[in-house]
Design a protein around this motif. Structure first.
Motif, PDB file in Angstrom:
ATOM      1  N   LEU A 142       0.788  -1.323   0.047  1.00 20.45           N
ATOM      2  CA  LEU A 142      -0.022   0.095  -0.014  1.00 20.45           C
ATOM      3  C   LEU A 142       0.729   1.146   0.029  1.00 20.45           C
ATOM      4  N   ARG A 143       1.683   1.346   0.903  1.00 13.35           N
ATOM      5  CA  ARG A 143       2.704   2.488   0.798  1.00 13.35           C
ATOM      6  C   ARG A 143       3.502   2.675  -0.528  1.00 13.35           C
ATOM      7  N   ALA A 144       3.899   1.506  -1.104  1.00 10.76           N
ATOM      8  CA  ALA A 144       4.325   1.659  -2.385  1.00 10.76           C
ATOM      9  C   ALA A 144       3.664   2.310  -3.392  1.00 10.76           C
ATOM     10  N   THR A 182       2.926   5.827  -3.697  1.00 12.75           N
ATOM     11  CA  THR A 182       3.988   6.935  -4.656  1.00 12.75           C
ATOM     12  C   THR A 182       3.759   6.423  -6.017  1.00 12.75           C
ATOM     13  N   SER A 183       3.804   5.275  -6.343  1.00 11.28           N
ATOM     14  CA  SER A 183       3.914   4.666  -7.733  1.00 11.28           C
ATOM     15  C   SER A 183       3.184   3.552  -8.057  1.00 11.28           C
ATOM     16  N   THR A 238       2.287   2.275 -11.123  1.00 12.33           N
ATOM     17  CA  THR A 238       2.932   1.619 -11.853  1.00 12.33           C
ATOM     18  C   THR A 238       3.939   0.668 -11.453  1.00 12.33           C
ATOM     19  N   ALA A 239       4.839   1.263 -10.662  1.00  7.69           N
ATOM     20  CA  ALA A 239       6.099   0.132 -10.083  1.00  7.69           C
ATOM     21  C   ALA A 239       5.469  -0.883  -9.116  1.00  7.69           C
ATOM     22  N   ALA A 240       4.389  -0.307  -8.365  1.00  5.23           N
ATOM     23  CA  ALA A 240       3.828  -1.373  -7.336  1.00  5.23           C
ATOM     24  C   ALA A 240       3.099  -2.397  -8.367  1.00  5.23           C
ATOM     25  N   HIS A 269       2.876  18.774   5.197  1.00 10.32           N
ATOM     26  CA  HIS A 269       2.841  17.173   5.256  1.00 10.32           C
ATOM     27  C   HIS A 269       1.877  17.084   6.468  1.00 10.32           C
ATOM     28  N   GLN A 286      12.898  18.629   1.747  1.00  7.84           N
ATOM     29  CA  GLN A 286      11.718  18.776   0.989  1.00  7.84           C
ATOM     30  C   GLN A 286      11.956  19.613   0.017  1.00  7.84           C
ATOM     31  N   GLN A 331      13.709  11.203 -10.092  1.00 11.64           N
ATOM     32  CA  GLN A 331      12.415  11.909  -9.888  1.00 11.64           C
ATOM     33  C   GLN A 331      12.153  11.752  -8.324  1.00 11.64           C
ATOM     34  N   SER A 352      10.761  13.369  -6.335  1.00 12.27           N
ATOM     35  CA  SER A 352       9.300  13.827  -5.890  1.00 12.27           C
ATOM     36  C   SER A 352       8.379  12.760  -6.312  1.00 12.27           C
ATOM     37  N   HIS A 387       5.656  10.091  -8.086  1.00 14.51           N
ATOM     38  CA  HIS A 387       4.239  10.514  -8.544  1.00 14.51           C
ATOM     39  C   HIS A 387       3.065  10.368  -7.679  1.00 14.51           C
ATOM     40  N   ALA A 406       2.219  11.538  -4.975  1.00 14.12           N
ATOM     41  CA  ALA A 406       2.743  11.456  -3.561  1.00 14.12           C
ATOM     42  C   ALA A 406       1.744  11.477  -2.602  1.00 14.12           C
ATOM     43  N   PRO A 407       1.844  10.812  -1.242  1.00 16.10           N
ATOM     44  CA  PRO A 407       0.656  10.881  -0.358  1.00 16.10           C
ATOM     45  C   PRO A 407       0.250  12.412  -0.017  1.00 16.10           C
ATOM     46  N   HIS A 439       1.884  -2.597 -18.953  1.00 15.86           N
ATOM     47  CA  HIS A 439       1.468  -1.136 -18.570  1.00 15.86           C
ATOM     48  C   HIS A 439       0.791  -0.225 -19.755  1.00 15.86           C
ATOM     49  N   PHE A 449      12.383   0.443 -14.743  1.00 15.46           N
ATOM     50  CA  PHE A 449      11.888   1.292 -15.515  1.00 15.46           C
ATOM     51  C   PHE A 449      13.306   2.315 -15.800  1.00 15.46           C
ATOM     52  N   ALA A 481      13.757   6.550 -12.611  1.00 18.56           N
ATOM     53  CA  ALA A 481      13.773   6.098 -11.296  1.00 18.56           C
ATOM     54  C   ALA A 481      12.541   5.925 -10.514  1.00 18.56           C
ATOM     55  N   ARG A 482      11.855   4.857 -10.151  1.00 19.53           N
ATOM     56  CA  ARG A 482      10.478   5.099  -9.255  1.00 19.53           C
ATOM     57  C   ARG A 482      10.704   4.536  -7.977  1.00 19.53           C
ATOM     58  N   PHE A 539      10.001   4.085  -4.227  1.00 25.56           N
ATOM     59  CA  PHE A 539       8.444   4.423  -3.282  1.00 25.56           C
ATOM     60  C   PHE A 539       8.998   5.105  -2.127  1.00 25.56           C
ATOM     61  N   ARG A 540       8.255   6.442  -1.838  1.00 28.83           N
ATOM     62  CA  ARG A 540       9.068   7.255  -0.920  1.00 28.83           C
ATOM     63  C   ARG A 540       8.694   7.057   0.526  1.00 28.83           C
ATOM     64  N   MET A 578      10.139   5.350   2.339  1.00 30.56           N
ATOM     65  CA  MET A 578      10.553   3.930   2.704  1.00 30.56           C
ATOM     66  C   MET A 578      11.903   3.644   2.631  1.00 30.56           C
TER      67      MET A 578
END
Lengths: 380, 254
Positions: free
Chosen positions: A195-197, A200-201, A203-205, A318, A341, A370, A372, A374, A376-377, B50, B82, B85-86, B88-89, B91
């Motif tokens: 979920l945390r992943a 952010t993304s 796509t990547a998750a 935040h 930040q 990147q 920052s 995509h 972001a929470p 995707h 990818f 860089a992707r 996960f923030r 973490m």
């Protein structure tokens, strides 16, 4: 994941305060205490939903109300002929178990179409859900229509009468503790990491095999169940339910509490709820104090409340708890440091000196980094 | 392992990928090269799910996967790193890589909420997989750092670790070496060689022809969304069409 000592001390202190307060508060204070504890249950759910699943819900009050109505209908009607197994089980307990289940299942069903939407569209759709819910309740005979349901008996389990203000405060605290424990256990686990992943993304998750749609739906259902549980206790406490007790503004306030406390933070949800409830309550007291002009209550409740919100979001975007955590934790454990930040696009040299291998890197392709991310929470 | 037939995908009427067919054998390392805009990344996104293709079919180990969503393809063993860089923030590096091992366990919400033994077993197993993957890419000492704080090279390596952690059958690497220093490139090349030796099928998009030639068994050259050449690295380098379309263009630019 080791918890730093100061954080543990903070948690213990909060628990002690929570346990001591019901003994020292007067009746008005206890009412506020119960309101805070039950609202915090809803806000914890919103914080999970917005912080982790990246989904806004401006209709969370609906699930709070569904929990309340479920419990009320069960204790006001004899269901044991339909379900003989429950004969002898205290009806109030049946209501408290059924409320989160019914609210969670309804959230799941509503979420299937709703969560196909994103951002503002989802926010508007959840407001629409709220309005539709109110109309349905007003027209529904078994739910008391616009008059509402009266005479809901106070909470009692067997020989124990828990209907008093003080015992209801402890029940509310227990319910909140349960909700926070469940939320914590979900976050710190395999599904929680997923979920945390995806916050952010997505796509990547997805590429890591996380069924993004299903996980979002489950968080929505879980947040609905939290609200439903709180709603059942609320129904027992106030003793009556009517549609005008659940205005749209209530849903918005829940989201404000989550945003002020910090999205995706369980303690932030509690802190945001306490802050907003206490500020609003003391402003109300101040506004109606003798010697205040006629317009004072309105100015106090709206203007000052709005000002608090604007200031928090301006200076602590935040949310209060994540901001404090991010500023204090690096002092406690340098290896968990977070970059400043602002999301610059150059690779940062973190923890310089910690590793010999951390010479600056020149980025050949600007699109390579990147920080920052995509979606972001809390950015939606 | 992978058979792509007649794959096509357009954006607003412009073909990014136009009628691409290729066969990648089990255990093969396939380089994908081509000028910018040749459709390389689009091809990867079509394979990973995707993007949905306008036409064509994708088969993995004999079964069609082109209608499956990305997470189902991941379950069949497709892993992608990818180009961008992707991370996960919020973490740590270890947690980021642990997400990669999501499919290597099945403990879900109930076991997490109730803290059942399966939850702890899963956490331990996933943690070991993640640390193993981190050790392979040389990132173990960064495990507790916040992932966003990593320098670019390490972020790339972390994503490779995340992909390895899934135990893929088909690993798609989209320009994994761009922006890396030579020493990091060398480490990456060694990781790829090691994966290759364990029988993982790899597809590698890369601009650096020397890097591709070293690692790839065969190379496919894309230009304007179509395959213009395919063969061993040496064959492809000698192909006049490739020299005009790709190497020639680059030589002019340089």
């Amino acid at each position: 994941m080791r918890t730093p000592l100061p954080v543990l001390v903070g948690i213990a202190a909060t628990a002690v305060i929570g346990l001591v307060l019901p003994f020292v508060l007067d009746r008005g204070g206890l009412a506020l205490y119960i309101d805070v504890a039950l609202s915090a249950c809803v806000v914890v759910g919103i914080s999970l939903l917005m912080g982790f699943a990246g989904q806004v819900s401006l209709g969370q009050t609906v699930f709070f109300a569904i929990g309340g109505y479920t419990a009320a209908v069960l204790v006001l009607n004899d269901y044991t002929t339909a379900v003989p197994v429950l004969n002898g089980v205290p009806p109030a307990l049946v209501g408290m178990v059924a409320a989160p289940v019914v609210a969670g299942v309804i959230a799941l069903l509503l979420g299937i179409p709703l969560l196909r939407l994103h951002g503002h569209h989802l926010a508007f759709a959840t407001i629409a859900m709220h309005l539709i819910f109110l109309v349905v309740v007003q027209q529904s005979e078994p739910l008391g229509g616009s008059v509402g349901l009266m005479g809901i008996p106070g909470l009692s389990v067997g020989p124990f009468d828990l209907a008093g203000h003080q015992s209801m405060a402890f029940v509310s605290l227990g319910v909140l503790a349960l909700v926070m424990l469940v939320a914590h256990n979900v976050v710190a686990s395999r599904p929680g990491r997923a979920l945390r992943a995806l916050a952010t993304s997505e796509t990547a998750a997805e590429s890591a095999g996380v069924p993004v749609g299903r996980y979002k739906l489950l968080v929505f259902a879980l947040s609905g169940a939290f609200a439903g549980l709180a709603g059942s206790v609320w129904a027992y406490y106030v003793g009556y339910l009517s549609p005008e007790m659940f205005p749209v503004s209530m849903s918005i306030t829940f989201v404000v509490m989550a945003a002020v406390g910090g999205m995706g933070s369980i303690w932030g949800a509690l802190f945001g709820t306490v802050l907003i409830k206490v500020v609003v309550s003391s402003l109300g007291t101040l506004g109606t104090a003798s010697g205040m002009p006629d317009y004072a209550p309105a100015v106090m409740s709206y203007a000052v409340y709005g000002l608090v919100l604007v200031l928090v979001l301006l200076f602590l975007p935040h949310g209060v708890v994540p901001e404090i955590r991010d500023r204090l934790l690096p002092l406690l454990g340098p290896r968990r440091a977070r970059p400043p930040q602002g999301g610059g696009s150059t690779p940062r040299e973190a923890e310089s000196g910690a590793t010999a291998d951390s010479e600056p890197v020149t980025s050949q392709s600007g699109a390579g980094v990147q920080p920052s991310g995509h979606g972001a929470p809390g950015s939606s | 392992m992978l058979r792509v037939q007649g794959l096509a995908r357009s954006f607003g009427g412009v073909y990014a990928v136009r009628d691409v067919s290729l066969d990648v054998a089990d255990g093969e390392t396939r380089g994908i090269i081509g000028p910018n805009g040749a459709g390389k990344s689009t091809l990867f996104n079509l394979i990973s799910g995707h993007l949905a293709p306008d036409q064509g079919s994708t088969e993995l180990a004999g079964s069609r996967i082109d209608r499956l969503p990305p997470h189902r393809r991941a379950k069949r063993g497709v892993s992608i790193v990818f180009q961008a860089a992707r991370i996960f923030r919020h973490m740590t590096v270890r947690e980021n890589v642990m997400v990669g091992a999501h499919l290597r366990a099945s403990a879900g919400f109930p076991s997490a909420v109730l803290r059942l033994p399966s939850h702890f077993a899963t956490e331990r197993a996933i943690r070991e997989l993640a640390e193993d993957a981190l050790a392979r890419v040389g990132l173990l000492e960064w495990a507790d750092s916040n992932a966003e704080a990593l320098p670019l090279g390490q972020q790339r390596a972390m994503q490779v670790a995340r992909a390895i952690c899934a135990g893929p059958r088909l690993l798609l690497l989209d320009e994994p070496a761009s922006g890396l220093r030579s020493q990091e490139r060398e480490q990456l090349a060694r990781v790829v060689e090691e994966l290759k030796s364990t029988g993982v099928t790899i597809m590698l998009i890369e601009h650096d022809v020397a890097f591709v030639s070293r690692l790839a068994d065969r190379v496919t050259v894309l230009d304007l969304g179509s395959v213009i050449a395919e063969g061993t690295p040496a064959e492809v380098r000698a192909d006049p069409k490739v020299i005009t379309a790709y190497l020639g263009a680059e030589a002019e630019a340089a």
